[in-house]
Design an enzyme around this catalytic site. Structure first.
Site, PDB file in Angstrom:
ATOM      1  N   ASP A 176       0.826  -1.211   0.000  1.00  0.00           N
ATOM      2  CA  ASP A 176       0.000   0.000   0.000  1.00  0.00           C
ATOM      3  C   ASP A 176       0.864   1.268   0.000  1.00  0.00           C
ATOM      4  O   ASP A 176       1.901   1.313   0.654  1.00  0.00           O
ATOM      5  CB  ASP A 176      -0.892  -0.040   1.257  1.00  0.00           C
ATOM      6  CG  ASP A 176      -2.079   0.901   1.137  1.00  0.00           C
ATOM      7  OD1 ASP A 176      -2.278   1.489   0.060  1.00  0.00           O
ATOM      8  OD2 ASP A 176      -2.819   1.029   2.139  1.00  0.00           O
ATOM      9  N   GLU A 292      -3.247  -0.201  -8.418  1.00  0.00           N
ATOM     10  CA  GLU A 292      -4.055   0.962  -8.036  1.00  0.00           C
ATOM     11  C   GLU A 292      -3.165   2.197  -8.057  1.00  0.00           C
ATOM     12  O   GLU A 292      -1.998   2.133  -7.683  1.00  0.00           O
ATOM     13  CB  GLU A 292      -4.624   0.758  -6.625  1.00  0.00           C
ATOM     14  CG  GLU A 292      -5.288   2.017  -6.069  1.00  0.00           C
ATOM     15  CD  GLU A 292      -6.232   1.727  -4.906  1.00  0.00           C
ATOM     16  OE1 GLU A 292      -7.003   0.753  -4.995  1.00  0.00           O
ATOM     17  OE2 GLU A 292      -6.179   2.468  -3.915  1.00  0.00           O
TER      18      GLU A 292
END
Ligand code: ZN
Length: 510
Positions: A176, A292
């Protein structure tokens, strides 16, 4: 007796009985984990030293089994294995569902994250009851620095929990908020199934406000004339029209605006392309990694025009994404509900959805997504159930709630430590916590402590200071307390997460 020469079936009752005869202390078994595989019985147990993987069967088979552990000759023989990093590859080979896989192609997905490595079983128990797929391992570099864990350890905790709960439907692992090629490389080597590339630090915010002359100069000096021509051609003299059942969206660009956006995104786009190529090299031609792109930590909201500019430019460079995390209007503060006008959010969210549907049907991703109950119905309805939501910190808050219920004096110590480290911790986050609204604990009875976890300032106090608390000498006691009450913790988490899923309009499974 079931554990004869070759194990073909077993019952939990018979198993429990047999374990009582074993020369090891078994405090608890995790019944869902027990299963027969290639003639051996595998399952997870709790011993005074912690959780262990137990393998039971013929000695010869146990010796051939790839998991490393202490073999005990007994009737039947068995092997006790540590839940170590070393045992992870053989676990994933024996039980492929323990290995993370890309999941973002599923309509609804949720990143849960687990800051103490004990929350995943509760997440799984909630998620398996709904039509949603999880990204169970999800920690940013910053979070790992705060908790003193590595991405590999985070992923290992998720994989062992998946085995413990026998969750076979597939889960993701997200590196992340990665900001450099080195971090992406490291994450890929750790075996993540998803990369979240954080572009916010590579965006040149100043070009959105600098004078026109300055823009002309920087554009002339910084952008290759050939590229400039192509970019202007891509955006100028046309209207981008999007039709949807809640209204249309039309976007057109002025020359100066295009130049500003080119300068804003220029180095971020080059970086995205570099990362995309790295991922392709790592996984073969068709990227088997969910990608992402996140803009949510950029100081300004992502306007639909910025979003459109970015996605067309990415497509132009051949970069395909699976999700985009814009910075939405309003405030997404940690651990509390959305702050801002709901109709402004609805309108912009709808516009972002229209653009994403048109340019590759990638998802919109909402970060700092826990507890945003007032916008969940909007997100669920407008995206038609197709979104990615990242939560994480509130699972830690449920651990703090558990501690307030079961170990009030530890809770008081944590509260004191949190207050003293809040100033330092709050530098990393965008919050408006008013510490003066937090009651002195001397005035609060033990029985009233759990209710404090429903007050926004207390939620934020603990949400932001997790690093100081989890790296303090209290870490061991925190983990011990949560582990001792792990069923209660799983129950709290299940309740907490279910509440999210219901508000998002996710269907329950039959
Ligand atoms: Zn984020």
């Amino acid at each position: 007796m079931i554990f004869n020469d070759s194990i073909q079936k077993f019952s939990i009752e018979a198993l429990s009985k047999t374990l009582r005869t074993f020369p090891i202390e078994v405090q608890k078994i995790y019944p869902n984990s027990f299963q027969i595989h290639r003639g051996l019985l595998y399952g997870m147990i709790l011993t005074p030293q912690g959780k262990r993987l137990l393998v039971i069967g013929e000695e010869e088979k146990l010796q051939k089994d790839p998991l490393r552990g202490r073999l005990v000759k007994f009737t039947p023989s068995f092997k006790v294995c540590d839940l170590s990093l070393e045992n992870l590859p053989p676990l994933m080979e024996l039980f492929p569902y323990t290995k993370p896989v890309p999941v973002l192609r599923a309509p609804a997905t949720i990143g849960t994250g687990d800051r103490i490595g004990l929350a995943t079983p509760g997440h799984i128990r909630a998620i398996r009851k709904f039509n949603i797929r999880p990204v169970l391992a999800q920690q940013s570099t910053r979070e790992n620095l705060q908790t003193g864990r590595t991405l590999k350890e985070v992923m290992a905790d998720a994989a062992w929990s998946v085995f413990q709960e026998n969750y076979q439907e597939g889960y993701g692992a997200d590196g992340d908020h990665l900001k450099s090629l080195r971090e992406v490389k490291e994450a890929l080597e750790s075996g993540v199934s998803m990369i979240t590339l954080d572009l916010s630090e590579r965006l040149k915010a100043e070009v959105l406000t600098s004078p026109k002359k300055e823009i002309e100069r920087r554009f002339g000096e910084g952008i290759d004339p050939g590229d400039a021509e192509v970019l202007l051609h891509l955006f100028l003299d046309k209207e981008f029209r999007f039709r949807g059942n809640e209204g249309d969206l039309n976007i057109s660009f002025q020359k100066e605006e295009v130049k500003r956006l080119v300068l804003l995104f220029h180095s971020a786009l080059a970086f995205s392309e570099e990362v995309y190529e790295l991922i392709q090299r790592h996984t073969g031609r068709r990227p088997l990694i969910d990608l992402e792109i996140s803009l949510d930590e950029f100081p300004l909201p992502t306007s639909p025009a910025m979003h459109l500019f970015l996605i067309i430019s990415l497509n132009h460079r051949g970069v395909r994404i699976d999700s985009l995390a814009p910075r939405f209007v309003g405030e997404f503060e940690k651990g509390i509900d959305y702050k801002g006008g709901l109709s402004a959010f609805r309108e912009q969210f709808y516009q972002h959805v229209l653009i994403s549907q048109h340019y590759g049907n990638y998802k919109l991703s909402l970060h700092s997504g826990s507890d945003k109950f007032s916008i969940y119905p909007i997100v669920g309805r407008i995206s038609q159930g197709k979104f990615h939501l990242k939560t994480s910190g509130t699972s830690w808050l449920e651990a703090v709630r558990l501690i307030s219920l079961n170990h009030p004096s530890l809770f008081r110590d944590l509260h004191r430590l949190a207050l003293s480290s809040f100033g330092e911790a709050s530098k990393f986050y965008r919050v408006t916590t008013d510490l003066s609204k937090i009651l002195p604990l001397e005035d609060v009875a033990d029985s009233d402590l759990p209710a404090l976890l429903d007050q926004p300032p207390v939620r934020q106090l603990f949400h932001l200071t997790y690093g100081s608390l989890l790296k303090s000498p209290l870490r061991g006691l925190i983990r011990q307390t949560v582990l001792r009450e792990e069923e209660a913790y799983a129950w709290l988490l299940e309740r907490h997460l279910k509440d999210h899923l219901i508000h998002l309009g996710i269907e329950r499974r039959a």
